[in-house]
Design a protein around this motif. Structure first.
Motif, PDB file in Angstrom:
ATOM      1  N   MET A   1       0.841  -1.578  -0.099  1.00 29.22           N
ATOM      2  CA  MET A   1       0.098   0.403  -0.397  1.00 29.22           C
ATOM      3  C   MET A   1       0.544   1.301  -0.260  1.00 29.22           C
ATOM      4  O   MET A   1       1.396   1.359   0.854  1.00 29.22           O
ATOM      5  N   THR A   2       0.617   1.860  -1.163  1.00 29.98           N
ATOM      6  CA  THR A   2       2.232   2.958  -1.343  1.00 29.98           C
ATOM      7  C   THR A   2       1.135   4.305  -1.657  1.00 29.98           C
ATOM      8  O   THR A   2       0.900   3.943  -2.757  1.00 29.98           O
ATOM      9  N   LEU A   3       0.879   5.332  -0.928  1.00 26.00           N
ATOM     10  CA  LEU A   3       0.186   5.968  -1.044  1.00 26.00           C
ATOM     11  C   LEU A   3       0.951   7.211  -1.763  1.00 26.00           C
ATOM     12  O   LEU A   3       2.450   7.148  -2.215  1.00 26.00           O
ATOM     13  N   PRO A   4      -0.105   7.980  -2.523  1.00 30.29           N
ATOM     14  CA  PRO A   4       0.719   8.605  -3.954  1.00 30.29           C
ATOM     15  C   PRO A   4       1.294   9.889  -3.336  1.00 30.29           C
ATOM     16  O   PRO A   4       0.880  10.407  -2.332  1.00 30.29           O
ATOM     17  N   VAL A   5       2.393  10.098  -4.082  1.00 30.29           N
ATOM     18  CA  VAL A   5       3.802  11.037  -3.383  1.00 30.29           C
ATOM     19  C   VAL A   5       2.410  12.645  -4.044  1.00 30.29           C
ATOM     20  O   VAL A   5       2.421  12.958  -4.786  1.00 30.29           O
ATOM     21  N   LYS A   6       2.904  13.456  -3.123  1.00 33.03           N
ATOM     22  CA  LYS A   6       2.294  15.224  -3.887  1.00 33.03           C
ATOM     23  C   LYS A   6       3.483  15.952  -3.804  1.00 33.03           C
ATOM     24  O   LYS A   6       4.263  15.598  -3.333  1.00 33.03           O
ATOM     25  N   LEU A   7       3.684  16.067  -5.278  1.00 30.46           N
ATOM     26  CA  LEU A   7       4.827  16.443  -5.914  1.00 30.46           C
ATOM     27  C   LEU A   7       5.407  17.944  -5.281  1.00 30.46           C
ATOM     28  O   LEU A   7       4.310  18.858  -5.105  1.00 30.46           O
TER      29      LEU A   7
ATOM     30  N   GLU B   1       7.117  18.052 -15.541  1.00 27.25           N
ATOM     31  CA  GLU B   1       6.838  18.118 -16.870  1.00 27.25           C
ATOM     32  C   GLU B   1       7.785  18.602 -18.287  1.00 27.25           C
ATOM     33  O   GLU B   1       7.510  19.146 -19.266  1.00 27.25           O
ATOM     34  N   GLN B   2       8.997  18.756 -17.941  1.00 26.14           N
ATOM     35  CA  GLN B   2      10.078  19.197 -19.040  1.00 26.14           C
ATOM     36  C   GLN B   2      10.479  17.693 -19.678  1.00 26.14           C
ATOM     37  O   GLN B   2      10.666  17.683 -20.503  1.00 26.14           O
ATOM     38  N   LEU B   3       9.464  16.015 -18.967  1.00 22.00           N
ATOM     39  CA  LEU B   3       9.745  15.000 -19.390  1.00 22.00           C
ATOM     40  C   LEU B   3       8.476  14.174 -20.609  1.00 22.00           C
ATOM     41  O   LEU B   3       7.428  14.865 -20.135  1.00 22.00           O
ATOM     42  N   PRO B   4       8.773  14.067 -21.235  1.00 23.50           N
ATOM     43  CA  PRO B   4       8.368  12.953 -22.102  1.00 23.50           C
ATOM     44  C   PRO B   4       7.111  12.694 -21.917  1.00 23.50           C
ATOM     45  O   PRO B   4       7.899  11.776 -20.512  1.00 23.50           O
TER      46      PRO B   4
ATOM     47  N   LEU C   1      11.105  12.306  -6.132  1.00 22.09           N
ATOM     48  CA  LEU C   1      12.585  12.033  -5.930  1.00 22.09           C
ATOM     49  C   LEU C   1      12.769  11.395  -4.849  1.00 22.09           C
ATOM     50  O   LEU C   1      12.291  11.132  -3.856  1.00 22.09           O
ATOM     51  N   PRO C   2      14.002  10.595  -4.418  1.00 25.05           N
ATOM     52  CA  PRO C   2      14.411   9.603  -3.159  1.00 25.05           C
ATOM     53  C   PRO C   2      14.569  10.886  -2.434  1.00 25.05           C
ATOM     54  O   PRO C   2      14.946  11.860  -2.683  1.00 25.05           O
TER      55      PRO C   2
ATOM     56  N   TRP D   1      20.135   8.886   4.434  1.00 26.31           N
ATOM     57  CA  TRP D   1      21.089   9.998   5.203  1.00 26.31           C
ATOM     58  C   TRP D   1      20.795  11.424   3.995  1.00 26.31           C
ATOM     59  O   TRP D   1      21.779  12.346   4.838  1.00 26.31           O
ATOM     60  N   SER D   2      20.043  11.268   2.746  1.00 20.33           N
ATOM     61  CA  SER D   2      20.710  12.539   1.722  1.00 20.33           C
ATOM     62  C   SER D   2      19.230  12.586   1.770  1.00 20.33           C
ATOM     63  O   SER D   2      18.692  11.858   0.506  1.00 20.33           O
ATOM     64  N   ASP D   3      18.170  13.421   2.470  1.00 23.80           N
ATOM     65  CA  ASP D   3      16.893  13.648   1.260  1.00 23.80           C
ATOM     66  C   ASP D   3      17.228  14.353   0.809  1.00 23.80           C
ATOM     67  O   ASP D   3      16.989  15.710   0.719  1.00 23.80           O
ATOM     68  N   LEU D   4      16.939  14.297  -0.738  1.00 25.47           N
ATOM     69  CA  LEU D   4      17.249  15.004  -1.864  1.00 25.47           C
ATOM     70  C   LEU D   4      15.586  15.660  -2.199  1.00 25.47           C
ATOM     71  O   LEU D   4      15.720  16.715  -2.073  1.00 25.47           O
ATOM     72  N   ARG D   5      14.833  14.703  -2.079  1.00 28.09           N
ATOM     73  CA  ARG D   5      14.202  15.396  -2.018  1.00 28.09           C
ATOM     74  C   ARG D   5      13.812  16.930  -0.955  1.00 28.09           C
ATOM     75  O   ARG D   5      12.342  17.842  -2.022  1.00 28.09           O
ATOM     76  N   THR D   6      13.692  16.790   0.103  1.00 24.40           N
ATOM     77  CA  THR D   6      14.062  17.725   0.796  1.00 24.40           C
ATOM     78  C   THR D   6      14.659  18.947   0.334  1.00 24.40           C
ATOM     79  O   THR D   6      14.056  20.295   0.563  1.00 24.40           O
ATOM     80  N   ALA D   7      15.350  18.772   0.195  1.00 22.26           N
ATOM     81  CA  ALA D   7      16.806  19.508   0.126  1.00 22.26           C
ATOM     82  C   ALA D   7      16.524  20.490  -1.290  1.00 22.26           C
ATOM     83  O   ALA D   7      16.525  21.671  -1.346  1.00 22.26           O
TER      84      ALA D   7
END
Lengths: 365, 501
Positions: free
Chosen positions: A1-7, A16-19, A32-33, A42-48
């Motif tokens: 059960m994985t909830l969809p993330v809020k981007l 949007e830039q991606l096809p 993002l990770p 230990w590297s929260d790319l999403r938050t950064a």
């Protein structure tokens, strides 16, 4: 059960830039990770990235010579950042190394999110040096995908400098195919960014192939550097030596994730991995995960990890000799961090890196 | 069968009544019907005549569990568990499994012999009819081991009860403790491993069947080693064990769990929770020997062992020591942990894990340093043979206030044969410069030279391997209480049978 993330706005702009396709769907589905993803714990790319301006930027690649070719590049399925770099960075610049040459490669981003891809090939028997340097301006993101193909009997020396880039995000994902009887030596000197991740994935063919991976890092206020290295031994009789040493001060954070994977076929593998971290004050943090995953029985594999403070006795001794405390600390830190760099055989390069380290230390105290 | 049917009907009836009248407690069935639902949780609680708060606690856990995902990060592979295809409550069985020793399959007796278990004891372990009464007298002669009071059909328990009562130590099943000392249980249950902790712990919180409860009052050194040795066997293994041990200020207790004898069990899924609470200057030594059914040669039918064990060193100068010898189960998922909250508290973890055949084990420890001058030591020895896979997964985390913290970790893996795997995944987090953390790991195979030397001295190959393996594990074996250490050595040899040659 994985909830969809809020981007985040950044992620949405990226998508949007991606096809339309798998990559876009994956980004929209998972984002993002972030720290709940084991490899990015230990590297929260999403938050950064969440607070970075969501605008497209351009990655500037300054090279010592023109590339030999251009071709599209892919990233491994599990490396979303490398795939994004390949998808958004245009065609990869391809270098076929000549025997005895040194190629320099400066990657930087002045504003916005810049992506790029580079392929470096060392043909049979070629001896060559590649010097890479990464930096990004405040508010910018650099995302680079680098692929190395090293043929039998080739000999590659790779030197990486990662400039301190406050308020920027730097992600460099390298894949390296190390063929049988080839040799690669990689040395990294890094100073971190708001979040910097230098990831190296090596497929090690064994059969006399040898790999050396060394790195030194110094992270100060507001800086984070993640060095992740995964070495997968696929053939028998390979050698790997890793030494990483780092220091964190004034709230800096160092992350070391090393993994040695020995496949069943890779008997007689000899691999050693070592990480040493120095915490210079109470606000800093160093996290380490030195992993071994071994499926072959006739191997010698070891890893060591030690984290601690500066030796009080050594500091006391230096103070007795009349050195001020900041100077004594800088000297001891320098000598601690010098070890991985001293393994560089080229004296001029070694001195240049030591000088950079020295400057950084002086700026810190 | 009739009993089962009756139960199903009972529950159905209750469903229809929507609990208007609550549960009647005179249900005599051995099993609750298959599957898991709120009704089953209520059924278990009612069976045990638990207070309302306990039922609420269980239901709360159950509702949380429904919203959780089964963890997948461990390096183990097994088919997806159908949680509705299992029994969650089985009453203690009185019936003997065998009428006499003659009925016991010879290969099982052979194993017992190799382990050095006396025939009389084997009778009890195997549940041979009439065995208990005779061995109870013998057991009385074993001077320093007390067994859990659940084994009350035999007089063993009462023998020690007097001595324990004199010392003020409470040692009983957790169900009894809920009746006799509800306040004590309520105060500590779930305070170390909260019902929300993880998937398996939450499941355990909802449906735990039984387990041990120990309370050692301030300043008391428990006069004997406490053990579940007999209890587990008399009753069939606890499928959802819940153990709670509290060492009050200055108290000391040594607790032995498990048994070296091979444990067959029809229950494939085991999810136990062990909570240890240590107040100022207290010390707990917790030793485990686990040898559950690992499944057949293809790894089918073995026990899944998903355990959450944690010690909370709340008090200053408290000390906890986990020692484990793991040779059984098809899948092991187990990380005995120490939360070193009190200043100067100490945590230790000594482990030997042996995997053979198709076994998979992902095990290790967590040392969480919160207090000043806290110290921890981890010695983990993993031996993989056959087609097994083994992972050491450990965390050492030092928080900013844990000045003067120290950790030393050593994990060594030994591979026997070229079809097995040994993995090491340590996590190390340091947030203070006033701590020293050291970690070492090695992976190697049995030394040909040493093996050759031992063979030259006239030892057969299996004995030679056992000798070398015992040497490899020596640092852990010497931490075990005497009773366990000798048996554990024999167990290592038996576990590695067929791994060479």
């Amino acid at each position: 059960m994985t909830l969809p993330v809020k981007l985040s706005a950044f992620e949405a702009a990226l998508a949007e830039q991606l096809p339309a396709g798998d990559l876009r769907a994956e980004l929209e589905g998972r984002g993002l990770p972030h720290r709940r993803v084991e490899d990015w714990k230990w590297s929260d790319l999403r938050t950064a990235l969440a607070r970075l301006p969501a605008e497209a930027g351009e990655l500037t690649l300054t090279m010592s010579r023109a590339p030999d070719a251009r071709r599209p590049l892919m990233g491994a399925p599990d490396q979303i950042m490398a795939r994004l770099a390949a998808a958004l960075g245009g065609q990869a610049q391809v270098y076929d190394l000549h025997n005895g040459e040194t190629v320099t490669l400066d990657a930087s981003v002045a504003a916005g999110a810049g992506h790029g891809a580079v392929v470096v090939r060392a043909r049979d028997g070629v001896h060559a040096v590649v010097r890479e340097r990464y930096s990004a301006a405040p508010g910018a993101m650099l995302n680079l995908n680098v692929h190395y193909a090293i043929s039998p009997r080739a000999h590659l020396t790779r030197i990486i400098e990662q400039d301190a880039s406050p308020d920027a995000v730097i992600v460099v994902t390298t894949t390296m195919d190390l063929s049988q009887r080839a040799h690669a030596a990689q040395t990294t000197l890094g100073f971190g960014a708001k979040l910097a991740r230098l990831e190296t994935n090596i497929s090690h063919g064994g059969q006399g192939a040898s790999l050396e991976m060394n790195g030194a890092y110094l992270v100060g206020e507001g800086l984070h550097l993640d060095q992740t290295g995964i070495v997968r031994h696929t053939g028998p009789g390979g050698t790997t030596r890793e030494l990483f040493k780092g220091a964190a001060a004034h709230g800096g954070r160092g992350v070391f994730q090393g993994k040695i994977h020995v496949e069943r076929a890779a008997q007689k593998t000899d691999a050693k991995m070592n990480h040493r971290g120095l915490l210079l004050d109470g606000r800093s943090e160093i996290d380490a995960k030195p992993e071994l995953e071994i499926y072959a029985d006739d191997v010698v594999c070891a890893h060591g990890n030690a984290l601690g403070a500066m030796d009080a006795a050594a500091l006391f001794y230096m103070r007795q000799r009349g050195l001020s405390e900041p100077r004594a600390r800088a000297l001891l830190t320098r000598s601690f961090l010098a070890e991985p760099l001293e393994r560089l055989s080229d004296e001029a390069v070694r001195e240049a890196l030591m000088a950079r380290l020295q400057t950084a230390l002086e700026g810190m105290s | 069968m009739a009993a089962v049917k009756e139960t199903i009907e009972d529950v159905r009836r209750l469903e229809a009544d929507k609990y208007k009248y609550g549960f009647s407690t005179d249900i005599e069935q051995e099993y609750a019907p298959k599957g898991l639902s709120e009704d089953i949780v209520r059924f278990i609680s009612a069976k045990k005549n638990e207070p309302q708060w306990m039922l609420d606690w269980r239901l709360d856990a159950y509702r949380r569990w429904l919203k959780m995902d089964e963890p997948v990060w461990a390096n183990v592979n097994y088919p997806r568990i159908d949680y509705q295809d299992a029994y969650y409550y089985a009453a203690p069985k009185d019936a003997a499994k065998y009428k006499s020793l003659d009925e016991v399959p010879p290969e099982i007796l052979e194993t017992y012999k190799k382990l050095g278990i006396p025939l009389r004891e084997a009778e009890v372990l195997l549940g041979v009819e009439g065995a208990e009464a005779t061995t109870a007298a013998e057991a009385r002669e074993r001077p320093r081991v007390a067994v859990d009071a659940v084994f009350d059909s035999v007089s063993v328990a009462t023998t020690f009860k007097a001595e324990l009562t004199k010392a003020g130590v409470i040692f009983m099943s957790i169900s009894d403790a809920l009746q006799e000392y509800p306040e004590l249980v309520r105060r500590y249950l779930g305070s170390v491993v909260p019902p929300t902790d993880n998937y398996f712990a939450t499941l355990n919180s909802a449906v735990f069947s039984d387990g041990s409860f120990v309370y050692v009052p301030p300043g008391v050194r428990c006069p004997m080693e406490l053990s579940t040795y007999f209890r587990m066997n008399a009753q069939g293994t606890g499928q959802f064990e819940r153990t709670l041990i509290i060492a009050d200020k200055g108290a000391y207790v040594s607790y032995l769990e498990g048994c070296t004898a091979p444990m067959r069990d029809e229950n494939q899924l085991h999810a136990a929770v062990v909570e240890l609470v240590l107040l100022d200057d207290a010390e707990i030594k917790y030793s485990t020997v686990q040898n559950w059914w690992p499944g057949d040669a293809e790894g089918k039918g073995g026990v899944y062992n998903f355990v959450t064990k944690r010690a909370d060193c709340r008090g200053r100068n408290s000390k906890v020591s986990w020692t484990q010898v793991e040779t059984g189960s098809a899948i092991t998922w187990k990380y005995p942990s120490c939360v070193l909250r009190g200043d100067n508290s100490q945590g230790e973890f000594y482990s030997i894990a042996v995997t053979n055949g198709r076994q998979q084990a992902d095990t290790g420890t967590k040392m969480i340093h919160l207090g000043r001058n806290t110290r921890s030591r981890i010695i983990a020895k993993g031996i993989s043979a056959g087609r097994s896979d083994q992972t050491y997964r450990g965390l050492v985390s030092v928080h900013a206030k844990a000045e003067g913290a120290r950790n030393f970790t050593q994990c060594d893996s030994l591979l026997i044969g070229d079809q097995c795997g040994a993995h090491t995944v340590p996590y190390i987090e340091a947030k203070t410069p006033h701590a020293t953390l050291e970690h070492e790991a090695t992976t190697s195979k049995l030394s040909e030279d040493q093996l050759f030397y031992a063979r030259q001295r006239g030892l057969d190959e299996e004995t030679a391997v056992a000798l070398l393996v015992n040497g490899f594990c020596r640092e852990v074996l010497q931490e075990l209480p005497m009773e366990f250490a000798v048996e554990a050595q024999a167990l290592l040899k038996v576990s590695l049978e067929g791994s060479v040659g």
